[in-house]
Design a protein around this motif. Structure first.
Motif, short mmCIF file in Angstrom:
data_model
loop_
_atom_site.label_atom_id
_atom_site.label_comp_id
_atom_site.label_asym_id
_atom_site.label_seq_id
_atom_site.Cartn_x
_atom_site.Cartn_y
_atom_site.Cartn_z
N LEU A 148 2.31 1.63 -3.29
CA LEU A 148 1.18 2.11 -4.27
C LEU A 148 0.88 3.90 -4.12
N ALA A 149 1.10 4.12 -2.81
CA ALA A 149 0.63 5.57 -2.41
C ALA A 149 1.95 6.24 -3.06
N ARG A 150 3.10 5.94 -2.90
CA ARG A 150 4.50 6.71 -3.51
C ARG A 150 4.19 6.83 -5.09
N GLU A 151 3.79 5.98 -5.53
CA GLU A 151 3.63 5.87 -7.13
C GLU A 151 2.15 6.72 -7.67
N CYS A 152 1.11 6.58 -7.01
CA CYS A 152 -0.17 6.90 -7.22
C CYS A 152 -0.82 8.07 -6.34
N ALA A 153 -0.11 8.53 -5.44
CA ALA A 153 -1.12 9.45 -4.39
C ALA A 153 -0.79 10.76 -5.29
N PRO A 198 2.43 3.70 9.58
CA PRO A 198 3.87 3.84 9.74
C PRO A 198 4.66 3.52 8.28
N PHE A 199 4.01 2.58 7.30
CA PHE A 199 4.56 2.35 6.28
C PHE A 199 4.30 3.50 5.17
N LEU A 200 3.11 4.19 5.48
CA LEU A 200 2.93 5.21 4.53
C LEU A 200 3.73 6.42 4.64
N LEU A 201 4.11 6.61 5.97
CA LEU A 201 4.91 7.66 6.31
C LEU A 201 6.54 7.29 5.81
N THR A 202 6.92 5.99 5.62
CA THR A 202 8.16 5.68 5.08
C THR A 202 8.17 6.11 3.77
N THR A 203 7.20 5.85 3.12
CA THR A 203 7.21 6.17 1.55
C THR A 203 6.81 7.63 1.24
N LEU A 204 5.90 8.34 2.22
CA LEU A 204 5.54 9.54 1.92
C LEU A 204 5.63 10.48 3.22
N SER A 260 0.72 -1.32 -0.03
CA SER A 260 -0.03 0.12 0.05
C SER A 260 0.78 1.26 -0.01
N ALA A 261 1.99 1.21 0.76
CA ALA A 261 2.82 2.57 1.03
C ALA A 261 3.64 2.53 -0.41
N VAL A 267 -6.61 7.35 0.87
CA VAL A 267 -7.60 6.32 1.88
C VAL A 267 -7.10 4.98 1.60
N VAL A 268 -6.81 4.26 2.64
CA VAL A 268 -6.64 2.93 2.81
C VAL A 268 -7.68 2.02 3.45
N ALA A 269 -8.25 1.48 2.87
CA ALA A 269 -9.52 0.46 3.53
C ALA A 269 -8.92 -0.91 3.77
N THR A 270 -9.03 -1.07 5.00
CA THR A 270 -8.45 -2.36 5.56
C THR A 270 -9.29 -3.18 6.48
N ALA A 271 -10.46 -2.66 6.64
CA ALA A 271 -11.32 -3.09 7.43
C ALA A 271 -11.97 -4.58 7.31
N GLY A 272 -12.59 -5.07 8.31
CA GLY A 272 -13.14 -6.65 7.90
C GLY A 272 -14.66 -6.51 7.28
N GLN A 273 -14.95 -7.45 6.93
CA GLN A 273 -16.21 -7.49 6.08
C GLN A 273 -17.45 -7.08 6.74
#
Length: 334
Positions: free
Chosen positions: A131-136, A157-163, A128-129, A211-217
């Protein structure tokens, strides 16, 4: 470094348990680099990632996956299995087991069989991170994570690593323990960053660049396309965004178009159809396809995970475990 076995005739299998892997220290940057290399190698045609097999009973109470792949840089072959039971029940009543078995494709010897839980918990938010780096959108400053389960806890934390320029970090969830875990993980990796817990997920989505959607069903969160600001990137890992975010997206990026049709059926239209995928993510990383074309297009990204990323990260963990003498040797074939 290719295979991690000692390149002898030792056919014993090293078993790496949950506790073995939990004690291995690995940085977020290391994880992102390993995952990115796996995608690039796949795009170059040096790795193999066949379509996953799925078994699900008619009543939908469980789901099973089997995934086989080969990493052409590390020269290893691996099989991942995944079984989740109790999809019709609450999270605390579900059972989930996932394993990865790695073989050295140079010596032909086994490397390790391991619990794949931590690998998946790291690999997916790393994707996801990326994807965000390339597509945000350019100069993104705000991110919203929907869900506080395994995949939601390391998403920021991963998003902050790439952004690293993100300065508004929002989370939506309904489980107090999950929210506490998200906050704990954020402060562990980025002690100076603050977390904003939001109740109105659709209002928060309108203010988020990513927006990162990780919730359960069973989540009630369902962000619609009209809720997203112009230029927003929505990444689907689990649940939390409605089919309209895919169906009405200006551009669709997927880790695998084929896998999206297998595991993303709840995002199809009323006729069971999906919009065309404009770019597959391995090709984006390899500069063979474009992630984002303009600042104002809304992009939908499907993160289904590819087994080559599990293989690469699992192999990295096996290397570290062997160096530290972790695991139990089993004479499975004797």
């Amino acid at each position: 470094m290719t295979g991690t076995s000692a390149r002898t005739d030792d056919k014993t299998l090293r078993i790496l348990s949950t506790s073995d892997l939990a004690g291995i220290d690995i940085s977020l940057t290391d994880v992102v680099d390993v995952v990115e290399q796996a995608y690039r190698t796949l795009a170059d045609g040096r790795s193999a990632n066949p379509r996953k097999l799925t078994v699900k009973p008619e009543d939908g109470h469980s789901v099973s996956y089997a995934m086989l792949g080969r990493d052409g840089v590390r020269e290893v072959v691996a099989i991942k299995t995944s079984y989740k039971h109790g999809l019709d029940k609450s999270r605390d009543q579900q059972h989930y087991y996932t394993t990865l078995t790695v073989y050295d494709d140079v010596t032909g010897l086994p490397v390790a069989m391991m619990d794949c839980g931590r690998i998946g918990a790291l690999r997916t938010p790393a994707v996801s991170a990326l994807l965000a780096r390339e597509c945000a959108p350019p100069d993104s400053r705000s991110a919203l994570v929907i869900g506080t389960g395994t995949q939601g806890r390391l998403a920021l934390p991963f998003l902050l690593t790439t952004l690293p320029r993100l300065d508004r970090l929002m989370v939506h969830g309904t489980h107090p323990d999950g929210l506490a875990a998200v906050r704990e993980q954020l402060h562990h990796h980025f002690p100076d960053r603050e977390l904003e817990v939001v109740d109105d997920v659709r209002t928060a989505a309108a203010e988020a660049d990513v927006v990162v959607a990780t919730a359960g069903q069973h989540t009630r969160a369902a962000v619609e396309s009209d809720d997203l600001k112009p230029g927003a990137l929505s990444i689907l890992v689990g649940h939390g965004i409605a089919p309209s975010t895919l169906q009405r997206a200006d551009r669709v990026v997927a880790t695998s178009a084929a896998q999206m049709k297998v595991t993303g059926t709840d995002m199809a239209d009323d006729n069971g159809n999906f919009p065309a995928v404009d770019a597959e993510f391995p090709d984006v990383l390899a500069d063979r396809a474009t992630g984002r074309r303009s600042a104002d297009e809304r992009i939908f990204a499907y993160n289904s995970g590819l087994v080559v990323t599990d293989i690469a990260l699992g192999h990295r963990f096996a290397q570290l475990a062997i160096e530290q003498g972790l695991g139990t040797r089993v004479s499975l074939w004797q």
